[in-house]
Design an enzyme around this catalytic site. Structure first.
Site, mmCIF file in Angstrom:
data_model
loop_
_atom_site.group_PDB
_atom_site.id
_atom_site.type_symbol
_atom_site.label_atom_id
_atom_site.label_comp_id
_atom_site.label_asym_id
_atom_site.label_seq_id
_atom_site.Cartn_x
_atom_site.Cartn_y
_atom_site.Cartn_z
ATOM 1 N N SER A 67 -10.021 4.260 2.782
ATOM 2 C CA SER A 67 -8.847 5.130 2.947
ATOM 3 C C SER A 67 -8.261 5.626 1.629
ATOM 4 O O SER A 67 -8.950 6.265 0.837
ATOM 5 C CB SER A 67 -7.833 4.330 3.764
ATOM 6 O OG SER A 67 -6.688 5.051 4.011
ATOM 7 N N ASP A 284 -9.474 9.260 3.631
ATOM 8 C CA ASP A 284 -10.329 9.323 4.823
ATOM 9 C C ASP A 284 -9.695 10.186 5.917
ATOM 10 O O ASP A 284 -10.145 10.177 7.067
ATOM 11 C CB ASP A 284 -10.665 7.923 5.348
ATOM 12 C CG ASP A 284 -9.434 7.152 5.812
ATOM 13 O OD1 ASP A 284 -8.317 7.498 5.374
ATOM 14 O OD2 ASP A 284 -9.590 6.209 6.608
ATOM 15 N N ALA A 378 5.823 5.786 8.096
ATOM 16 C CA ALA A 378 6.451 6.709 7.155
ATOM 17 C C ALA A 378 5.409 7.344 6.234
ATOM 18 O O ALA A 378 5.558 8.485 5.793
ATOM 19 C CB ALA A 378 7.494 5.962 6.334
ATOM 20 N N ASN A 379 4.300 6.635 5.993
ATOM 21 C CA ASN A 379 3.269 7.160 5.101
ATOM 22 C C ASN A 379 2.429 8.281 5.714
ATOM 23 O O ASN A 379 1.507 8.791 5.067
ATOM 24 C CB ASN A 379 2.364 6.021 4.617
ATOM 25 C CG ASN A 379 1.659 5.315 5.757
ATOM 26 O OD1 ASN A 379 1.359 5.927 6.777
ATOM 27 N ND2 ASN A 379 1.378 4.030 5.588
ATOM 28 N N ARG A 502 7.431 -8.145 2.336
ATOM 29 C CA ARG A 502 6.341 -8.641 3.197
ATOM 30 C C ARG A 502 5.018 -8.630 2.425
ATOM 31 O O ARG A 502 4.857 -7.821 1.491
ATOM 32 C CB ARG A 502 6.218 -7.794 4.473
ATOM 33 C CG ARG A 502 5.958 -6.329 4.226
ATOM 34 C CD ARG A 502 5.679 -5.567 5.504
ATOM 35 N NE ARG A 502 4.293 -5.703 5.918
ATOM 36 C CZ ARG A 502 3.286 -4.998 5.392
ATOM 37 N NH1 ARG A 502 3.481 -4.132 4.425
ATOM 38 N NH2 ARG A 502 2.064 -5.163 5.822
ATOM 39 N N PRO A 503 4.100 -9.513 2.826
ATOM 40 C CA PRO A 503 2.800 -9.496 2.156
ATOM 41 C C PRO A 503 1.990 -8.304 2.659
ATOM 42 O O PRO A 503 2.037 -7.987 3.846
ATOM 43 C CB PRO A 503 2.152 -10.806 2.608
ATOM 44 C CG PRO A 503 2.801 -11.119 3.919
ATOM 45 C CD PRO A 503 4.184 -10.544 3.872
ATOM 46 N N THR A 506 -3.471 -5.201 3.255
ATOM 47 C CA THR A 506 -4.659 -4.510 2.743
ATOM 48 C C THR A 506 -4.883 -4.707 1.247
ATOM 49 O O THR A 506 -5.931 -4.341 0.734
ATOM 50 C CB THR A 506 -4.549 -2.985 2.992
ATOM 51 O OG1 THR A 506 -3.411 -2.501 2.282
ATOM 52 C CG2 THR A 506 -4.407 -2.657 4.457
HETATM 53 P P1 NG1 Z 1 -0.120 -2.874 3.910
HETATM 54 O O1 NG1 Z 1 -1.030 -2.982 2.735
HETATM 55 O O2 NG1 Z 1 -0.236 -3.997 4.925
HETATM 56 O O3 NG1 Z 1 1.292 -2.586 3.496
HETATM 57 C C1 NG1 Z 1 -0.823 -0.322 4.231
HETATM 58 C C2 NG1 Z 1 0.304 0.565 4.701
HETATM 59 C C3 NG1 Z 1 0.333 0.532 6.215
HETATM 60 C C4 NG1 Z 1 -1.014 0.906 6.832
HETATM 61 C C5 NG1 Z 1 -2.131 0.107 6.175
HETATM 62 C C6 NG1 Z 1 -3.515 0.552 6.594
HETATM 63 C C7 NG1 Z 1 2.519 0.931 3.727
HETATM 64 C C8 NG1 Z 1 3.760 0.325 3.215
HETATM 65 N N1 NG1 Z 1 1.602 0.087 4.203
HETATM 66 O O4 NG1 Z 1 -0.606 -1.601 4.743
HETATM 67 O O5 NG1 Z 1 1.348 1.357 6.665
HETATM 68 O O6 NG1 Z 1 -1.220 2.293 6.742
HETATM 69 O O7 NG1 Z 1 -2.053 0.161 4.741
HETATM 70 O O8 NG1 Z 1 -4.027 1.592 5.865
HETATM 71 O O9 NG1 Z 1 2.368 2.161 3.690
HETATM 72 ZN ZN ZN Z 2 -6.516 6.490 5.571
#
Ligand code: NG1
Ligand code: ZN
Length: 548
Positions: A67, A284, A378-379, A502-503, A506
């Site tokens: 991604s 992606d 939000a992303n 939060r942890p 990814t």
């Molecule tokens: P993590 O790394 O768990 O915050 C990120 C995005 C998620 C989601 C995943 C999968 C933020 C804060 N977090 O997760 O929203 O899109 O990647 O790609 O944008």
């Molecule tokens: Zn993606």
């Protein structure tokens, strides 16, 4: 050993697991340095075969992508029969098999899963797979093909496509010939379905200006051009930038949705002019964000929350115009949604809204519970779902006037324009474009609905992110002990302050989010919380810079 697994050990020996790495199937599957994933991808092939057999030979998808992450990373995830994310109970199997230390253990785990799930191993497994443009893609693809060969899978290689396209193909393959038939399981079928639905909605309306698309130097670049060729209409006039998928070191660098969202800044390769219309995909092409510049040159971002409110409002108004009473539109967000958007949905739109945990699979499940569920992170990752009861209501509804009939027809066209299997940058873009064209809106007019509170997302690298545990849709820490109290104290100092920790699912890091009434207060809050995390929970490397 079951004879069905007779070839597995031999093939597995070609793809040994790196001894020093522990793999985990996270929010978006496995994701780490590409070269280290060979054994994991091979084993995902084995597991996908088993998953297909457990579903009576329905097609399971496998996507190789990381991604928005760096080009050296890669990842792999499994896609369930309706194009949705892999059922959670199987994620544990993925982690287990990825960490088996010997070939014999790989076979043993397969046998155990087959027994535990009561799988009929005589069923021919079917798998559809694809990858994005990453340099480690070919290596991982051949490991995957070995996994599929070891299980005698009836496999279809979709080549290089976007993640949502692969999800779409899986859903099409599994619904073919059924009442829920989704479309033709090939690229042309994808472009035709979404292109036609788009044109059904916009024809006869005034033409929009050119849309500039930042394709993050990823797979979205060639694909969106093919989409434009298929649509072949002035209603979809685009100029695609950041299209270099060949040169190493360009993917997602200084461009793409994640860059734009994190930096609140336009990507390299795009010059903003007032009245210009811009959007960014991620690597992606499952995320999309819009943005523009005002007359003073100030950058304005229209993120996933703005997309979700635009879409929810439009759907709500159509349902009202159609005169359908028992069809509710709801919105699913995560804690990362801007506080202003949540207030707007509740107080102005008066729509039902809930928070889900981060990761689209959680949002998807919440949205399924609504008649029409709009969900976006939000992303910029999200989509819309019409549940079975909504489809029935629409089908049975008898319009009492031409205006009502037209509204119903538009609701059907919108449903066709939505990729219901997963968030999809291209389908979402067409959805936003269609709504803006129908309303005759500029990006600035869309942006007027509410004003975002200033927000900041920071990353803190710690010794062990697994000590971070949360509750309340990830907004409250239950561990490490005492840290949430510190976050609460800091947050209370700022008007409209909100912050949580939060942890990441990814990345090997902890995320800190903050928002407050002003940019200065927001940054002060974000950096003080990040500093507290660093000091009290084993921060590594550089301490997050204090805001002065
Ligand atoms: P993590 O790394 O768990 O915050 C990120 C995005 C998620 C989601 C995943 C999968 C933020 C804060 N977090 O997760 O929203 O899109 O990647 O790609 O944008
Ligand atoms: Zn993606």
């Amino acid at each position: 050993m079951t004879s069905s697994f007779a070839k597995v050990a031999e093939y597995s020996a070609k793809h040994p697991k790196p001894a020093d790495i522990t793999f985990a199937y996270g929010t978006a599957g496995f994701r780490t340095i590409g070269e280290t994933l060979e054994s994991t991808v091979f084993r995902c092939g084995l597991l996908a075969a088993l998953r297909s057999q457990s579903k009576q030979g329905r097609v399971i998808g496998i996507m190789i992508t990381a991604s928005h992450n760096h080009e050296r990373d890669n990842g792999v995830k499994l896609v369930d029969p309706m194009g949705e994310m892999l059922q959670q109970s199987w994620e544990g199997y993925c982690t287990e098999i990825a960490n088996a230390s010997t070939d014999a253990q790989v076979v043993e785990i397969l046998s155990e899963i087959a027994e535990a799930e009561g799988i009929d191993l005589s069923v021919t497994p079917k798998v559809a797979y694809a990858r994005d443009t990453r340099p480690s893609g070919p290596l991982l693809l051949s490991a995957l093909q070995d996994g599929l060969a070891a299980m005698d899978v009836d496999a279809t290689n979709y080549g290089i496509v976007t993640t949502p396209q692969l999800h779409f193909f899986v859903r099409c393959l599994n619904t073919k010939g059924s009442p829920a038939e989704y479309g033709e399981a090939n690229e042309a079928g994808y472009y035709r379905k979404y292109g036609q639905a788009f044109l059904r909605l916009v024809e006869g309306k005034p033409l929009p200006s050119t849309l500039y698309i930042d394709a993050a130097n990823g797979v979205g670049a060639p694909q969106v051009r093919k989409l434009a060729e298929a649509i072949n209409s002035p209603y979809f006039s685009i100029d695609v930038r950041n299209t270099d998928t060949e040169t190493l070191g360009k993917l997602n660098i200084d461009c793409g949705a994640d860059y734009v969202k994190s930096n609140q800044h336009q990507p390299r390769g795009i010059m903003l002019t007032p009245s210009g219309r811009y959007c960014s995909f991620d690597g992606d092409a499952d995320r999309i964000l819009y943005y523009y510049s005002d007359e003073c040159g100030t950058f304005h971002l229209l993120d996933g929350d703005k997309i979700s409110t635009l879409v929810a409002t439009y759907l709500r108004d159509l349902v009202a115009t159609a005169g359908i009473e028992d069809l509710d539109v709801g919105v699913v967000q995560t804690a990362y949604a801007n506080g202003s958007s949540t207030r707007y949905i509740k107080d102005t739109l008066k729509l039902h809204t809930v928070f889900a945990m981060t990761g689209v699979k959680y949002l998807h499940h919440e949205a399924e519970k609504m008649n029409i569920g709009v969900y976006f992170e939000a992303n910029g990752h999200g989509t819309v779902l019409f549940n079975a009861s909504a489809v029935n209501t629409l089908r049975e509804f008898v319009p009492a006037s031409p205006a009502q009939a037209e509204a119903v027809e538009r609701l059907w066209a919108l449903r066709d324009l939505i990729n219901e299997s997963v968030g999809d940058a291209m389908a979402d873009m067409l959805l936003v474009e269609a709504i803006l064209i129908c309303k005759g809106w500029t990006l600035a007019q869309w942006d007027e609905s509410y004003t975002d509170l200033p927000s900041r997302l920071l990353k803190v690298v710690v010794n062990d992110r697994n000590i971070f545990k949360t509750t309340n849709a990830e907004q409250t820490l239950t561990s490490p002990h005492g840290l949430q109290e510190v976050v609460d104290e800091l947050t209370a100092k700022f008007p409209k302050g909100r912050s949580f920790v939060r942890p990441s699912g990814t990345e090997d890091a902890v995320r800190v989010y903050a928002e407050a009434a002003t940019r200065g207060e927001c940054d002060q809050l974000a950096y003080s919380v990040a500093g507290a995390v660093f000091d009290k929970a084993g921060g590594r490397g550089e301490r997050p810079a204090e805001f002065i």
